[in-house]
Design a protein around this motif. Sequence first.
Motif, PDB file in Angstrom:
ATOM      1  N   CYS A   1       0.812  -1.211   0.000  1.00  0.00           N
ATOM      2  CA  CYS A   1       0.000   0.000   0.000  1.00  0.00           C
ATOM      3  C   CYS A   1       0.849   1.267   0.000  1.00  0.00           C
ATOM      4  CB  CYS A   1      -0.945   0.001   1.201  1.00  0.00           C
ATOM      5  SG  CYS A   1      -0.112  -0.180   2.792  1.00  0.00           S
ATOM      6  N   GLY A   2       0.220   2.365  -0.340  1.00  0.00           N
ATOM      7  CA  GLY A   2       0.883   3.658  -0.396  1.00  0.00           C
ATOM      8  C   GLY A   2      -0.160   4.749  -0.608  1.00  0.00           C
ATOM      9  N   PRO A   3       0.201   6.010  -0.569  1.00  0.00           N
ATOM     10  CA  PRO A   3       1.541   6.520  -0.251  1.00  0.00           C
ATOM     11  C   PRO A   3       1.731   6.629   1.259  1.00  0.00           C
ATOM     12  CG  PRO A   3       0.068   8.332  -0.726  1.00  0.00           C
ATOM     13  CD  PRO A   3      -0.736   7.077  -0.925  1.00  0.00           C
ATOM     14  N   HIS A   4       2.868   7.185   1.685  1.00  0.00           N
ATOM     15  CA  HIS A   4       3.122   7.390   3.098  1.00  0.00           C
ATOM     16  C   HIS A   4       2.056   8.305   3.698  1.00  0.00           C
ATOM     17  CE1 HIS A   4       6.615   5.134   2.549  1.00  0.00           C
ATOM     18  NE2 HIS A   4       7.542   5.930   3.070  1.00  0.00           N
ATOM     19  N   ILE A   5       1.997   8.343   5.013  1.00  0.00           N
ATOM     20  CA  ILE A   5       0.978   9.126   5.704  1.00  0.00           C
ATOM     21  C   ILE A   5       1.612  10.119   6.672  1.00  0.00           C
ATOM     22  CG2 ILE A   5      -0.774   7.328   5.544  1.00  0.00           C
ATOM     23  CD1 ILE A   5      -0.122   6.556   8.445  1.00  0.00           C
ATOM     24  N   MET A   6       0.842  11.132   7.017  1.00  0.00           N
ATOM     25  CA  MET A   6       1.186  12.049   8.096  1.00  0.00           C
ATOM     26  C   MET A   6       0.307  11.711   9.286  1.00  0.00           C
ATOM     27  SD  MET A   6       3.620  13.955   6.965  1.00  0.00           S
ATOM     28  CE  MET A   6       3.644  15.225   8.237  1.00  0.00           C
ATOM     29  N   VAL A   7       0.920  11.593  10.459  1.00  0.00           N
ATOM     30  CA  VAL A   7       0.207  11.214  11.676  1.00  0.00           C
ATOM     31  C   VAL A   7       0.285  12.354  12.683  1.00  0.00           C
ATOM     32  CG1 VAL A   7      -0.008   9.524  13.537  1.00  0.00           C
ATOM     33  CG2 VAL A   7       0.810   8.796  11.283  1.00  0.00           C
ATOM     34  N   GLY A   8      -0.873  12.741  13.234  1.00  0.00           N
ATOM     35  CA  GLY A   8      -0.902  13.771  14.260  1.00  0.00           C
ATOM     36  C   GLY A   8      -1.242  15.144  13.718  1.00  0.00           C
ATOM     37  N   ASP A   9      -1.571  16.061  14.649  1.00  0.00           N
ATOM     38  CA  ASP A   9      -1.936  17.435  14.290  1.00  0.00           C
ATOM     39  C   ASP A   9      -0.872  18.447  14.712  1.00  0.00           C
ATOM     40  OD1 ASP A   9      -4.336  17.069  12.961  1.00  0.00           O
ATOM     41  OD2 ASP A   9      -5.499  17.012  14.813  1.00  0.00           O
ATOM     42  N   ALA A  10      -0.614  18.523  16.019  1.00  0.00           N
ATOM     43  CA  ALA A  10       0.287  19.544  16.547  1.00  0.00           C
ATOM     44  C   ALA A  10       1.716  19.356  16.050  1.00  0.00           C
ATOM     45  CB  ALA A  10       0.250  19.523  18.070  1.00  0.00           C
ATOM     46  N   GLU A  11       2.217  18.143  16.143  1.00  0.00           N
ATOM     47  CA  GLU A  11       3.563  17.819  15.683  1.00  0.00           C
ATOM     48  C   GLU A  11       3.502  16.591  14.785  1.00  0.00           C
ATOM     49  OE1 GLU A  11       6.179  17.398  18.984  1.00  0.00           O
ATOM     50  OE2 GLU A  11       5.857  19.433  19.731  1.00  0.00           O
TER      51      GLU A  11
ATOM     52  N   PHE B   1       4.124  13.688  12.035  1.00  0.00           N
ATOM     53  CA  PHE B   1       5.311  12.992  11.552  1.00  0.00           C
ATOM     54  C   PHE B   1       4.907  12.039  10.435  1.00  0.00           C
ATOM     55  CE2 PHE B   1       3.544  10.523  15.039  1.00  0.00           C
ATOM     56  CZ  PHE B   1       3.559   9.219  14.568  1.00  0.00           C
ATOM     57  N   THR B   2       5.876  11.717   9.607  1.00  0.00           N
ATOM     58  CA  THR B   2       5.619  10.837   8.470  1.00  0.00           C
ATOM     59  C   THR B   2       5.789   9.379   8.886  1.00  0.00           C
ATOM     60  OG1 THR B   2       6.464  12.529   6.954  1.00  0.00           O
ATOM     61  CG2 THR B   2       6.289  10.295   6.098  1.00  0.00           C
ATOM     62  N   ALA B   3       4.894   8.549   8.414  1.00  0.00           N
ATOM     63  CA  ALA B   3       4.965   7.112   8.666  1.00  0.00           C
ATOM     64  C   ALA B   3       4.673   6.367   7.379  1.00  0.00           C
ATOM     65  CB  ALA B   3       3.972   6.706   9.755  1.00  0.00           C
ATOM     66  N   ARG B   4       5.127   5.144   7.306  1.00  0.00           N
ATOM     67  CA  ARG B   4       4.862   4.333   6.117  1.00  0.00           C
ATOM     68  C   ARG B   4       3.384   3.975   6.049  1.00  0.00           C
ATOM     69  NH1 ARG B   4      10.138   2.111   7.753  1.00  0.00           N
ATOM     70  NH2 ARG B   4      11.664   2.828   6.207  1.00  0.00           N
ATOM     71  N   ALA B   5       2.930   3.728   4.819  1.00  0.00           N
ATOM     72  CA  ALA B   5       1.499   3.554   4.563  1.00  0.00           C
ATOM     73  C   ALA B   5       0.906   2.372   5.313  1.00  0.00           C
ATOM     74  CB  ALA B   5       1.268   3.391   3.060  1.00  0.00           C
ATOM     75  N   GLY B   6       1.691   1.340   5.553  1.00  0.00           N
ATOM     76  CA  GLY B   6       1.178   0.162   6.240  1.00  0.00           C
ATOM     77  C   GLY B   6       0.574   0.470   7.594  1.00  0.00           C
TER      78      GLY B   6
END
Length: 293
Positions: free
Chosen positions: A115-125, A127-132
């Motif tokens: 799966c893809g693409p990568h994701i952004m996690v969180g609001d205030a700070e 961070f990028t994480a892999r799509a899995g």
Amino acid sequence: RTRGITVSLFSCDRDALDDGFAQMLQSAARQGLPPDIVLVDDEYGFSSADIGRLETIAEAAAGFGCLVIASLDSHDPLLSDIESRDSLAQCFDDVRFLPYKKLRANPAARCLALCGPHIMVGDAEPFTARAGWRMAFAWIDAFLADRPLFENDRNQAVALAPVSSTLEIPEAIASDAEPWGLTLFCSGASLPVVTLLDGDAANPSYTRFGYALAVNRIVSLAVRHLAAARENQGGGALTETLRSHLARQLAQAGLLSSVDEVSVEADDQGTIAVAVDSLTTVCGYPLRVRFSL
């Protein structure tokens, strides 16, 4: 029965994963904790080397009856201009996808989602994480909310944390990628999570992650029950208790319309044949499973 999730962590260098992955699954099985889903926190492109690694992982997963989630390489050319593409129709004609097409013809590909693409996690700070991780979060969300575990929608909201894609992939492109075994996140319509398996070369129901998960779960339930019951029971008692156990568990999971949709028979050599012919659909396909133990 108390609901719960057991999480295990295994760490190794990428080059050690070829042998280490099967060893990890074997160790988990010996501890009585065979996994249903494994998230490989790594990313893969379509090079021969990467596809070879994915094939090794898929075959190990098939041997232990689990499903694997892996992430598409964020630097792969497929994603470089995907936001502006109108179609993927000609994309997979490129010779660089030949190893990938060969992997998709392997029956073990039913145990792997890319799966893809990568994701952004969180609001205030953020961070990028892999799509899995998005798929893992969504599955845990469904479990905690007592929603069906086998009807996976790649675009469902994730309550564990705010999640967004790093690329705005058009819905048409995500749909184009589906028959090619890729799960691409997009905004909008409900789309299934798919496995790598080529639906033209095998049973198309196994191209759906949720369906493959349900089948693996049924086999796992049968194996575990037999391992515990064989020491104390035999013959007709064993087959009847197994049938009753499977019917009860599958009904609780919403996978049966009637307990009569499960049958278990034993032959003179002690081989036990299990069949599930359910009117209930999983990911759009009637749940029909046959295997022997």
